[in-house]
Design a protein around this motif. Sequence first.
Motif, PDB file in Angstrom:
ATOM      1  N   ALA A  54       0.837  -1.201   0.000  1.00  0.00           N
ATOM      2  CA  ALA A  54       0.000   0.000   0.000  1.00  0.00           C
ATOM      3  C   ALA A  54       0.873   1.253   0.000  1.00  0.00           C
ATOM      4  O   ALA A  54       0.636   2.207  -0.762  1.00  0.00           O
ATOM      5  N   VAL A  55       1.913   1.247   0.832  1.00  0.00           N
ATOM      6  CA  VAL A  55       2.814   2.400   0.911  1.00  0.00           C
ATOM      7  C   VAL A  55       3.674   2.499  -0.348  1.00  0.00           C
ATOM      8  O   VAL A  55       3.888   3.587  -0.895  1.00  0.00           O
ATOM      9  N   ALA A  56       4.154   1.346  -0.830  1.00  0.00           N
ATOM     10  CA  ALA A  56       5.033   1.340  -2.006  1.00  0.00           C
ATOM     11  C   ALA A  56       4.325   1.905  -3.232  1.00  0.00           C
ATOM     12  O   ALA A  56       4.910   2.708  -3.985  1.00  0.00           O
ATOM     13  N   TYR A  57       3.079   1.512  -3.451  1.00  0.00           N
ATOM     14  CA  TYR A  57       2.386   1.995  -4.644  1.00  0.00           C
ATOM     15  C   TYR A  57       1.926   3.440  -4.485  1.00  0.00           C
ATOM     16  O   TYR A  57       1.787   4.163  -5.488  1.00  0.00           O
ATOM     17  N   THR A  58       1.732   3.879  -3.256  1.00  0.00           N
ATOM     18  CA  THR A  58       1.437   5.292  -3.034  1.00  0.00           C
ATOM     19  C   THR A  58       2.648   6.142  -3.424  1.00  0.00           C
ATOM     20  O   THR A  58       2.521   7.190  -4.063  1.00  0.00           O
ATOM     21  N   LEU A  59       3.836   5.688  -3.053  1.00  0.00           N
ATOM     22  CA  LEU A  59       5.061   6.382  -3.444  1.00  0.00           C
ATOM     23  C   LEU A  59       5.269   6.335  -4.963  1.00  0.00           C
ATOM     24  O   LEU A  59       5.618   7.337  -5.587  1.00  0.00           O
ATOM     25  N   LYS A  60       5.044   5.161  -5.537  1.00  0.00           N
ATOM     26  CA  LYS A  60       5.251   4.985  -6.979  1.00  0.00           C
ATOM     27  C   LYS A  60       4.368   5.944  -7.789  1.00  0.00           C
ATOM     28  O   LYS A  60       4.798   6.464  -8.828  1.00  0.00           O
ATOM     29  N   MET A  61       3.147   6.163  -7.301  1.00  0.00           N
ATOM     30  CA  MET A  61       2.205   7.009  -8.034  1.00  0.00           C
ATOM     31  C   MET A  61       2.158   8.445  -7.499  1.00  0.00           C
ATOM     32  O   MET A  61       1.274   9.217  -7.874  1.00  0.00           O
ATOM     33  N   SER A  62       3.127   8.792  -6.681  1.00  0.00           N
ATOM     34  CA  SER A  62       3.111  10.119  -6.045  1.00  0.00           C
ATOM     35  C   SER A  62       3.169  11.253  -7.056  1.00  0.00           C
ATOM     36  O   SER A  62       2.683  12.359  -6.791  1.00  0.00           O
ATOM     37  N   TYR A  63       3.762  10.998  -8.217  1.00  0.00           N
ATOM     38  CA  TYR A  63       3.886  12.067  -9.222  1.00  0.00           C
ATOM     39  C   TYR A  63       2.529  12.518  -9.758  1.00  0.00           C
ATOM     40  O   TYR A  63       2.424  13.580 -10.375  1.00  0.00           O
ATOM     41  N   LYS A  64       1.488  11.735  -9.493  1.00  0.00           N
ATOM     42  CA  LYS A  64       0.144  12.117  -9.914  1.00  0.00           C
ATOM     43  C   LYS A  64      -0.614  12.842  -8.804  1.00  0.00           C
ATOM     44  O   LYS A  64      -1.789  13.172  -8.972  1.00  0.00           O
ATOM     45  N   SER A  65       0.064  13.040  -7.674  1.00  0.00           N
ATOM     46  CA  SER A  65      -0.567  13.703  -6.533  1.00  0.00           C
ATOM     47  C   SER A  65       0.031  15.094  -6.338  1.00  0.00           C
ATOM     48  O   SER A  65       0.878  15.543  -7.121  1.00  0.00           O
ATOM     49  N   ASP A  66      -0.400  15.747  -5.258  1.00  0.00           N
ATOM     50  CA  ASP A  66       0.152  17.062  -4.926  1.00  0.00           C
ATOM     51  C   ASP A  66       1.511  16.952  -4.237  1.00  0.00           C
ATOM     52  O   ASP A  66       2.193  17.965  -4.056  1.00  0.00           O
ATOM     53  N   HIS A  67       1.884  15.735  -3.844  1.00  0.00           N
ATOM     54  CA  HIS A  67       3.170  15.540  -3.160  1.00  0.00           C
ATOM     55  C   HIS A  67       4.247  15.269  -4.204  1.00  0.00           C
ATOM     56  O   HIS A  67       4.275  14.204  -4.825  1.00  0.00           O
ATOM     57  N   ILE A  69       8.151  14.700  -5.243  1.00  0.00           N
ATOM     58  CA  ILE A  69       9.408  14.224  -4.674  1.00  0.00           C
ATOM     59  C   ILE A  69      10.563  14.691  -5.557  1.00  0.00           C
ATOM     60  O   ILE A  69      10.578  14.424  -6.763  1.00  0.00           O
ATOM     61  N   ASP A  70      11.515  15.365  -4.958  1.00  0.00           N
ATOM     62  CA  ASP A  70      12.680  15.845  -5.704  1.00  0.00           C
ATOM     63  C   ASP A  70      13.433  14.674  -6.335  1.00  0.00           C
ATOM     64  O   ASP A  70      13.710  13.673  -5.675  1.00  0.00           O
ATOM     65  N   GLY A  71      13.751  14.806  -7.620  1.00  0.00           N
ATOM     66  CA  GLY A  71      14.518  13.782  -8.312  1.00  0.00           C
ATOM     67  C   GLY A  71      13.715  12.569  -8.729  1.00  0.00           C
ATOM     68  O   GLY A  71      14.276  11.574  -9.191  1.00  0.00           O
ATOM     69  N   PHE A  72      12.390  12.635  -8.603  1.00  0.00           N
ATOM     70  CA  PHE A  72      11.542  11.473  -8.904  1.00  0.00           C
ATOM     71  C   PHE A  72      11.676  11.029 -10.363  1.00  0.00           C
ATOM     72  O   PHE A  72      11.765  11.851 -11.267  1.00  0.00           O
ATOM     73  N   PHE A  73      11.709   9.705 -10.562  1.00  0.00           N
ATOM     74  CA  PHE A  73      11.553   9.124 -11.898  1.00  0.00           C
ATOM     75  C   PHE A  73      10.720   7.859 -11.747  1.00  0.00           C
ATOM     76  O   PHE A  73      10.647   7.268 -10.666  1.00  0.00           O
ATOM     77  N   GLU A  74      10.055   7.483 -12.817  1.00  0.00           N
ATOM     78  CA  GLU A  74       9.173   6.319 -12.745  1.00  0.00           C
ATOM     79  C   GLU A  74       9.987   5.038 -12.585  1.00  0.00           C
ATOM     80  O   GLU A  74      11.066   4.899 -13.166  1.00  0.00           O
ATOM     81  N   TYR A  75       9.448   4.105 -11.821  1.00  0.00           N
ATOM     82  CA  TYR A  75      10.175   2.869 -11.518  1.00  0.00           C
ATOM     83  C   TYR A  75       9.203   1.723 -11.269  1.00  0.00           C
ATOM     84  O   TYR A  75       8.006   1.938 -11.007  1.00  0.00           O
ATOM     85  N   ASP A 110      16.613   5.835  -4.325  1.00  0.00           N
ATOM     86  CA  ASP A 110      17.377   6.720  -3.449  1.00  0.00           C
ATOM     87  C   ASP A 110      16.732   8.089  -3.256  1.00  0.00           C
ATOM     88  O   ASP A 110      17.008   8.770  -2.274  1.00  0.00           O
ATOM     89  N   PHE A 111      15.875   8.495  -4.172  1.00  0.00           N
ATOM     90  CA  PHE A 111      15.277   9.824  -4.035  1.00  0.00           C
ATOM     91  C   PHE A 111      14.184   9.883  -2.967  1.00  0.00           C
ATOM     92  O   PHE A 111      13.751  10.962  -2.561  1.00  0.00           O
ATOM     93  N   VAL A 112      13.705   8.745  -2.493  1.00  0.00           N
ATOM     94  CA  VAL A 112      12.666   8.734  -1.460  1.00  0.00           C
ATOM     95  C   VAL A 112      13.301   8.992  -0.096  1.00  0.00           C
ATOM     96  O   VAL A 112      14.251   8.319   0.302  1.00  0.00           O
ATOM     97  N   THR A 113      12.765   9.968   0.645  1.00  0.00           N
ATOM     98  CA  THR A 113      13.273  10.321   1.961  1.00  0.00           C
ATOM     99  C   THR A 113      12.325   9.813   3.052  1.00  0.00           C
ATOM    100  O   THR A 113      11.219   9.333   2.763  1.00  0.00           O
ATOM    101  N   GLU A 114      12.767   9.935   4.300  1.00  0.00           N
ATOM    102  CA  GLU A 114      11.906   9.552   5.425  1.00  0.00           C
ATOM    103  C   GLU A 114      10.623  10.382   5.424  1.00  0.00           C
ATOM    104  O   GLU A 114       9.542   9.875   5.752  1.00  0.00           O
ATOM    105  N   LYS A 115      10.740  11.643   5.067  1.00  0.00           N
ATOM    106  CA  LYS A 115       9.566  12.515   5.009  1.00  0.00           C
ATOM    107  C   LYS A 115       8.580  12.029   3.946  1.00  0.00           C
ATOM    108  O   LYS A 115       7.364  12.007   4.166  1.00  0.00           O
ATOM    109  N   ASP A 116       9.104  11.595   2.799  1.00  0.00           N
ATOM    110  CA  ASP A 116       8.238  11.070   1.728  1.00  0.00           C
ATOM    111  C   ASP A 116       7.527   9.792   2.189  1.00  0.00           C
ATOM    112  O   ASP A 116       6.345   9.595   1.902  1.00  0.00           O
TER     113      ASP A 116
END
Length: 210
Positions: A54-67, A69-75, A110-116
Amino acid sequence: MPFDFKKEYKEFYLPKAAPQIVTVPRANYIAVRGQGDPNAEGGAYQDAIGVLYAVAYTLKMSYKSDHKIDGFFEYVVPPLEGFWWQEGTAGVDYRDKSAFHWISVLRLPDFVTEKDLAWAAETASKKKKLDCSAAEFLTVEEGLCVQIMHLGPFDDELRSVALMDAYVRENGYINDISETRLHHEIYLSDARKIPPEKYKTVIRHPIRRA
């Protein structure tokens, strides 16, 4: 093409069915800790897997949200992994699965931080109506290890571990499993879709010079 850990880091995700020595660099993970039989229906392990994805796919799709992430690329979300131990046991005793302690993990870019990760856990909890508060940001530097691709059921892993142990001794190393350096497995097969005899699992043990 989305970044795929298995393809980019074949040395660590797609070893041969023979022991090899590798130096594993530091990596970040989403982690959920627990204990008990991983096969228990509705048990803590199954719940942990649900939280991880649940958390992993939320991060993966974060680029479609208001959050953002610096340096994000699709993976591609990497395969499920686990660190395992039993109190008072140097290796793993598959006969007593209820005694397992585990840290189930999914690797993070590596671009995902604790805050993310904290944002993703909170967001997934709300959207999925699933308590994801157990998800934590974990950094592991495994260092010098021996690994092998185990083919077959999990309960038959001792066969592959014996090959690793012999290889380690023959090459002047000894096992270095401890409270901080753990038995590590990477699951390359979907156990829901294929029979146990076709499972592919990377087994990795920490070692040091004898």
